[in-house]
Design a protein around this motif. Structure first.
Motif, PDB file in Angstrom:
ATOM      1  N   ARG A 192       0.837  -1.189   0.000  1.00 56.45           N
ATOM      2  CA  ARG A 192       0.000   0.000   0.000  1.00 56.45           C
ATOM      3  C   ARG A 192       0.871   1.237   0.000  1.00 56.45           C
ATOM      4  O   ARG A 192       2.063   1.176   0.307  1.00 56.45           O
ATOM      5  CB  ARG A 192      -0.925   0.034   1.216  1.00 56.45           C
ATOM      6  CG  ARG A 192      -0.219  -0.257   2.507  1.00 56.45           C
ATOM      7  CD  ARG A 192      -1.142  -0.189   3.695  1.00 56.45           C
ATOM      8  NE  ARG A 192      -0.946   1.047   4.437  1.00 56.45           N
ATOM      9  CZ  ARG A 192      -1.567   1.337   5.581  1.00 56.45           C
ATOM     10  NH1 ARG A 192      -2.443   0.491   6.075  1.00 56.45           N
ATOM     11  NH2 ARG A 192      -1.348   2.461   6.200  1.00 56.45           N
ATOM     12  N   VAL A 206      -3.145   6.368   3.145  1.00 55.30           N
ATOM     13  CA  VAL A 206      -4.308   5.688   2.566  1.00 55.30           C
ATOM     14  C   VAL A 206      -5.616   6.389   2.938  1.00 55.30           C
ATOM     15  O   VAL A 206      -6.696   5.852   2.713  1.00 55.30           O
ATOM     16  CB  VAL A 206      -4.361   4.207   3.012  1.00 55.30           C
ATOM     17  CG1 VAL A 206      -3.246   3.403   2.389  1.00 55.30           C
ATOM     18  CG2 VAL A 206      -4.325   4.100   4.538  1.00 55.30           C
ATOM     19  N   ILE A 254      -3.648   0.466  -3.052  1.00 57.01           N
ATOM     20  CA  ILE A 254      -3.612  -0.754  -2.253  1.00 57.01           C
ATOM     21  C   ILE A 254      -3.455  -1.915  -3.215  1.00 57.01           C
ATOM     22  O   ILE A 254      -4.159  -2.006  -4.222  1.00 57.01           O
ATOM     23  CB  ILE A 254      -4.910  -0.946  -1.439  1.00 57.01           C
ATOM     24  CG1 ILE A 254      -5.134   0.209  -0.472  1.00 57.01           C
ATOM     25  CG2 ILE A 254      -4.870  -2.270  -0.672  1.00 57.01           C
ATOM     26  CD1 ILE A 254      -6.488   0.164   0.219  1.00 57.01           C
TER      27      ILE A 254
END
Length: 217
Positions: free
Chosen positions: A3, A7, A83
């Motif tokens: 990732r 995020v 991701i």
């Protein structure tokens, strides 16, 4: 799972996606397992419609190894955040174009369904078939994919291989079964808890053993 460092934006977008998504209708029949499921195209259509105005997109990467065909899925956001799932590796039922193509389609469908929370197989409530141990993914009922007929068909095919192998090796059935299970549990993909994957691994090992002993004879 890989990732981006941040995020927050992609998680906000995924929340919006979940508000938009409509589960697809299971309108495809599996004649062998006598169950309904959604095709890869149906899963993609459901996802693509819900992605509008979220800034999200996705791509899938297919690779080959000695263990089979691997698929990973990358979800990206317009902010640059992403991701990436781990690889789902499946051995083809046959080592030809059709077998490899089927494994790729199957892996892509399950990767997308898992990544975006799409229900692509019928839920038979848990239930009347054999009850598997709880997987790392939690809800066993939601993961249950075989009806009684499906389990019976799978068991009959597997047991047939085991009996043939046992006769050719002059060994007892239980010993052969134990050897197959031991080999199956060494496969990295065994740990993902998916009953479809486990069944495919064991059936392929049994079939390969049958062919090997037939050749040696």
């Amino acid at each position: 799972m890989n990732r981006s460092d941040k995020v927050n934006e992609i998680f906000k977008a995924l929340t919006k996606f979940r508000e938009n998504v409509k589960q697809p209708v299971k309108d495809k029949k599996n004649p062998f397992f006598k169950s309904d499921y959604v095709t890869l195209e149906g899963v993609q259509k459901s996802i693509d419609e819900a992605l509008k105005d979220t800034g999200l997109s996705y791509s899938q990467i297919v690779s080959d190894s000695e263990k089979g065909t691997s698929v990973s899925t990358i979800i990206t956001h317009e902010s640059g955040q992403f991701i990436e799932t781990g690889k789902l590796t499946l051995p083809p039922t046959k080592n030809d174009a059709q077998g490899n193509g089927s494994a790729i389609t199957y892996a892509r469908r399950y990767q997308l369904s898992g990544a975006f929370g799409i229900s692509s197989d019928i839920d038979d409530d848990g239930d009347k078939a054999s009850r598997p141990a709880k997987s790392n993914y939690g809800n066993t009922r939601a993961k249950k994919q075989y009806s009684n007929n499906a389990v019976d068909a799978k068991k009959k095919l597997f047991d047939g291989f085991v009996v043939l192998i046992s006769k050719k090796l002059n060994s007892d059935v239980q010993t052969v079964k134990s050897q197959i299970v031991e080999q199956a549990e060494k496969k990295p993909e065994w740990s993902n808890g998916d009953s479809n994957v486990k069944a495919m691994i064991m059936l392929n090992i049994a079939e390969a053993m049958k062919k090997q002993v037939s050749t040696n004879k």
